[in-house]
Design an enzyme around this catalytic site. Structure first.
Site, PDB file in Angstrom:
ATOM      1  N   GLU A  60     -28.955  -7.642  38.962  1.00 54.31           N
ATOM      2  CA  GLU A  60     -30.098  -8.548  38.825  1.00 54.31           C
ATOM      3  C   GLU A  60     -30.442  -8.864  37.382  1.00 54.31           C
ATOM      4  O   GLU A  60     -30.668 -10.016  37.025  1.00 54.31           O
ATOM      5  CB  GLU A  60     -31.335  -7.964  39.532  1.00 54.31           C
ATOM      6  N   HIS A 129     -39.373  -1.569  49.834  1.00 59.57           N
ATOM      7  CA  HIS A 129     -38.990  -2.920  50.273  1.00 59.57           C
ATOM      8  C   HIS A 129     -40.174  -3.720  50.805  1.00 59.57           C
ATOM      9  O   HIS A 129     -39.971  -4.737  51.457  1.00 59.57           O
ATOM     10  CB  HIS A 129     -37.925  -2.839  51.377  1.00 59.57           C
TER      11      HIS A 129
HETATM   12  C1  LIG Z   1     -31.158  -3.636  43.203  1.00 61.52           C
HETATM   13  C2  LIG Z   1     -30.851  -4.035  44.594  1.00 61.52           C
HETATM   14  N1  LIG Z   1     -30.290  -5.233  44.821  1.00 61.52           N
HETATM   15  C3  LIG Z   1     -29.989  -5.607  46.085  1.00 61.52           C
HETATM   16  C4  LIG Z   1     -30.255  -4.781  47.145  1.00 61.52           C
HETATM   17  C5  LIG Z   1     -29.902  -5.205  48.572  1.00 61.52           C
HETATM   18  N2  LIG Z   1     -28.764  -4.411  49.038  1.00 61.52           N
HETATM   19  C6  LIG Z   1     -28.949  -3.292  49.753  1.00 61.52           C
HETATM   20  S1  LIG Z   1     -27.528  -2.512  50.062  1.00 61.52           S
HETATM   21  C7  LIG Z   1     -26.617  -3.654  49.264  1.00 61.52           C
HETATM   22  C8  LIG Z   1     -25.132  -3.493  49.182  1.00 61.52           C
HETATM   23  C9  LIG Z   1     -24.735  -2.251  48.483  1.00 61.52           C
HETATM   24  O1  LIG Z   1     -23.376  -2.007  48.633  1.00 61.52           O
HETATM   25  P1  LIG Z   1     -22.701  -0.644  48.191  1.00 61.52           P
HETATM   26  O2  LIG Z   1     -23.305  -0.166  46.929  1.00 61.52           O
HETATM   27  O3  LIG Z   1     -21.237  -0.840  48.209  1.00 61.52           O
HETATM   28  O4  LIG Z   1     -23.132   0.398  49.312  1.00 61.52           O
HETATM   29  P2  LIG Z   1     -22.845   0.340  50.882  1.00 61.52           P
HETATM   30  O5  LIG Z   1     -23.971  -0.425  51.483  1.00 61.52           O
HETATM   31  O6  LIG Z   1     -21.530  -0.299  51.084  1.00 61.52           O
HETATM   32  O7  LIG Z   1     -22.895   1.756  51.333  1.00 61.52           O
HETATM   33  C10 LIG Z   1     -27.447  -4.661  48.770  1.00 61.52           C
HETATM   34  C11 LIG Z   1     -26.997  -5.859  48.043  1.00 61.52           C
HETATM   35  C12 LIG Z   1     -30.885  -3.557  46.857  1.00 61.52           C
HETATM   36  N3  LIG Z   1     -31.231  -2.705  47.840  1.00 61.52           N
HETATM   37  N4  LIG Z   1     -31.150  -3.195  45.582  1.00 61.52           N
END
Ligand SMILES: Cc1ncc(C[n+]2csc(CCOP(=O)(O)OP(=O)(O)O)c2C)c(N)n1
Ligand SMILES: [Mg+2]
Lengths: 327, 390
Positions: A60, A129
């Protein structure tokens, strides 16, 4: 007039502005291939291609800064935050860069861009959230902050935001995306900084913004059954705030309740109450009261969340108190 | 740059069916003999199998409860990734620390938090491990040094670094195990945190669960470098890549890192290559938009539970009927957790305004164990774990 969802209204605004101005592009997490985490950008990748609809890593602070740089040098970025909770990571670029660039450069560098995404609580998403940021963000000179509560305002405000030469923050509502309403056909712009009276009555004013507009209208409906008719003033833009509209409604009803989604400290209600005491002191028949989230992080449990959130019942109670009907 | 040694000892997933858990020295705790007796090994394998089955059945029930509206909000399932959390957590001591993301149900269970208290949390009940205030993404247990599920991507990584800083500061020999997804490595927090851990030589093990996607974005669409473990080089840190579907390989690799952290106070970055079998959260389709059904089907062949089972069968460590017994037992445990959660009371309304800040005399700051109840007010304001707030 077509009846469409808030989501489609935003989508139309983006599409129309991207069609009319090649400098406008959309950037953010999951905006392209996934079609938007909340499907606001549906179809835009297909229509405008990867040059103008850009998926980012989860970074971000980085892509907010990319937007600022692009805006300083001639583009008109629309930066989507998946939600405003995640925008906290980017606030340095929003506050220290975008908001101040024009001023620090003595007027040489404007930052014509939009930061947008869902704001506020949905259902049981827990403490990290479920947060409404408008009172934080309206604190910052150099920014404009809009909080559309209806599909028509969503479309009209987003289009105006994209055309504005300043950084404009558009705070949408996750719970609003599926709501429907009439949106004027053809070019529809809502000016920034102008409130709208969403319901007219003479007994009390409910002054509100964003998702709380719907709550205020619910409260108004219920109050009407008891013969209490209220003004519902939707601020629409919280910075700059339409003080004239606030004065007009309070001079009419002589009583005001300010309803906001977030916490009370340094909140919108405090700001509005200041306008009222300063400009309408002699018009008031009762102190200004406020309805807002309980002064605690948002709990997960259903019953606690319900207790924490501002709602129609709490708003009605406040209206009855300022009318001295709460015996 | 001399102390950078890749410690990879197992093959990354090849997409083939046949790859099976490597026979491994199974106990990484420094004091354990290198080759335990066969019966101990068998017991260990059975426990790992039981633990993964428990998590699987538990989360199947979560999906069911979510559909019925008993669980609200977001819910991110771990199905398919159980070997990473189970293997990694299995080498820890009770006084070590674990911190993770919103994908936390199964890891909480692997850490020993009871299915009852996890399910009660998901149902938003006072008996939940976060007293109903956290929910699916925010499971905590002071008693288990389980420092939470965290909802902001990347945020738990510097916190883990801080936990390790605290361990070193106090002169302890605990370690901190930190889980996060492969998409988090593109966030500034990751880089800032790893730089400090490398610079200050902190006892922390970062486990990247590379399930190939951050929501709908494939790794190669978000990262300039696809070999994630390589990023450790930038911070003069040990690194390893492990087959995240192979619980024994995870145990071995994490075990080495834990030992390094405990005895040498050095951090390690481990990339565990895995796959999530479900959608990102309950609202995301399992396949279709960003990954194909064919890709998913191929990955389903490397189910970590099936792999361990096959391995144990081959070594005559378990029979089909014993597997069926284990499965029946964990299903009963999950049913019990559901009934418990369903019947327990909601938090009292007074809880809404409690724990916003520490009230009264906070007492002296924590000495070294977040598990001691007597200083619970000093470090975060959580009530002692066993005592629901009222
Ligand atoms: C700073 C932030 N940006 C966006 C999100 C929304 N979000 C939640 S999980 C996720 C994907 C994360 O992927 P990864 O780190 O690979 O973990 P996984 O969900 O695959 O276990 C996103 C974009 C968030 N929670 N926090
Ligand atoms: Mg991932």
């Amino acid at each position: 007039m077509a009846t469409i969802t808030y989501r489609d209204a935003l989508n139309q605004a983006l599409r129309e502005e991207m069609q009319r101005d090649d400098r406008v592009f959309l950037m953010g997490e999951e905006v392209a291939v996934y079609q938007g985490a909340y499907k606001v950008s549906k179809g835009l990748l297909q229509e405008f291609g990867e040059r103008r609809v850009v998926d980012t890593p989860i970074t971000e602070l980085g892509f907010a800064g990319v937007g600022v740089g692009a805006a300083m040098t001639g583009l008109r970025p629309v930066i989507e935050f998946m939600t405003w909770n995640f925008a906290l990571l980017a606030l340095d670029q929003v506050v220290n860069s975008a908001a101040k660039m024009l001023y620090m450069s003595g007027g040489q560098f404007a930052v014509p861009m939009v930061f947008r995404g869902p704001n506020g609580a949905a259902l049981q998403l827990g403490a990290q959230h479920s947060q409404a940021w408008e009172s934080w963000l309206m604190h910052i000179p150099g920014l404009k902050v809009v909080t559309p509560g209806t599909p028509a305002d969503a479309k009209g405000l987003l289009k105006s935001a994209i055309r504005d030469d300043n950084p404009v923050l558009v705070l949408e509502g996750e719970m609003l995306y599926n709501t429907k309403g009439e949106v004027p056909d053809g070019e529809h712009l809502v000016p920034l900084g102008v409130a709208e009276l969403k319901r007219s009555g003479e007994h009390c004013s409910i002054i509100t913004n964003g998702k709380m507009v719907l709550v205020a209208l619910q409260a108004a409906d219920q109050l009407a059954k008891d013969g209490i008719r209220v003004d519902v003033l939707d601020l629409r833009t919280v910075r700059p705030m339409d003080e004239a509209a606030i004065m007009a409604t309070v001079r009419k009803t002589n009583r005001a309740v300010v309803l906001e989604e977030g916490w009370s400290a340094s909140g919108i209600g405090g700001h509005v109450a200041d306008v009222i005491q300063r400009e309408c002191f002699d018009d008031l028949d009762a102190p200004v009261l406020r309805a807002h989230q309980a002064d605690a992080p948002m709990p997960y449990a259903k019953n606690l969340e319900r207790a924490a959130k501002p709602d129609a019942a709490k708003t009605i109670a406040a209206v009855k108190r300022v009318m001295y009907l709460d015996s | 740059m001399t102390n950078i040694r890749p410690t990879s000892t197992s093959t990354p997933p090849s997409g083939t069916v046949a790859a099976r858990p490597s026979p491994a020295p199974v106990n990484a705790a420094p004091s354990m003999p290198a080759a335990p007796p066969a019966s101990d090994t068998r017991e260990l394998h059975r426990e790992l199998l039981r633990m993964m089955l428990l998590q699987r059945r538990f989360e199947e029930r979560c999906a069911e409860a979510y559909a019925l509206g008993k669980i609200g909000g977001f819910s991110h399932l771990y199905i398919g990734q159980e070997a990473t959390g189970t293997g990694a957590i299995s080498v820890l001591r009770p006084d070590d620390y674990v911190i993770t993301t919103y994908r936390d149900h199964a890891q909480a269970i692997a850490r020993g938090i009871t299915p009852r208290s996890v399910m009660a949390e998901l149902f938003g009940k006072a008996a939940g491990c976060s007293h109903g205030k956290g929910g699916s993404m925010h499971l905590f247990s002071r008693e288990h040094n389980f420092l939470g599920g965290h909802g902001i991507v990347g945020a738990n990584i510097p916190i883990a670094t801080g936990v390790a800083f605290g361990i070193k500061y106090r002169g302890g020999d605990q370690v901190c195990l930190c889980f996060f997804g492969e998409a988090a490595v593109n966030n500034g927090a990751f880089h800032e945190a790893l730089n400090m851990a490398g610079l200050w030589k902190l006892p922390v093990i970062y486990v990247i669960e590379n399930n190939r996607y951050g929501m709908g974005t494939a790794l190669e669409r978000a990262s300039a470098v696809n070999d994630i473990a390589e990023r450790a080089r930038a911070y003069d840190m040990h690194r390893a890549v492990v087959d995240g579907q192979d619980v024994l390989a995870v145990r071995r690799v994490v075990g080495e890192a834990v030992q390094r952290a405990r005895t040498e106070r050095l951090p390690t970055l481990i990339e565990s290559r895995t796959y999530r079998f479900m959608g990102h959260s309950m609202s995301d389709a399992v396949a279709g938009t960003y990954r194909s059904r064919a890709e998913l089907d191929e990955q389903l062949k490397r189910d970590p539970i099936a792999l361990l089972r096959a391995y144990m069968h081959e070594r005559n460590e378990i029979s089909e009927s014993e597997v069926a017994e284990l499965d029946a037992a964990v299903r009963a445990e999950c049913e019990d957790a559901w009934q418990f959660a369903d019947q327990s009371p909601e938090p009292e309304l007074g809880a809404l305004m409690q724990n916003v800040t520490v009230e009264g005399d906070g007492g002296p700051a924590s000495g070294d164990g977040a598990s001691s109840a007597d200083n619970s007010n000093g470090a975060g304001g959580a009530p002692p774990a066993a005592e629901p707030s009222s």
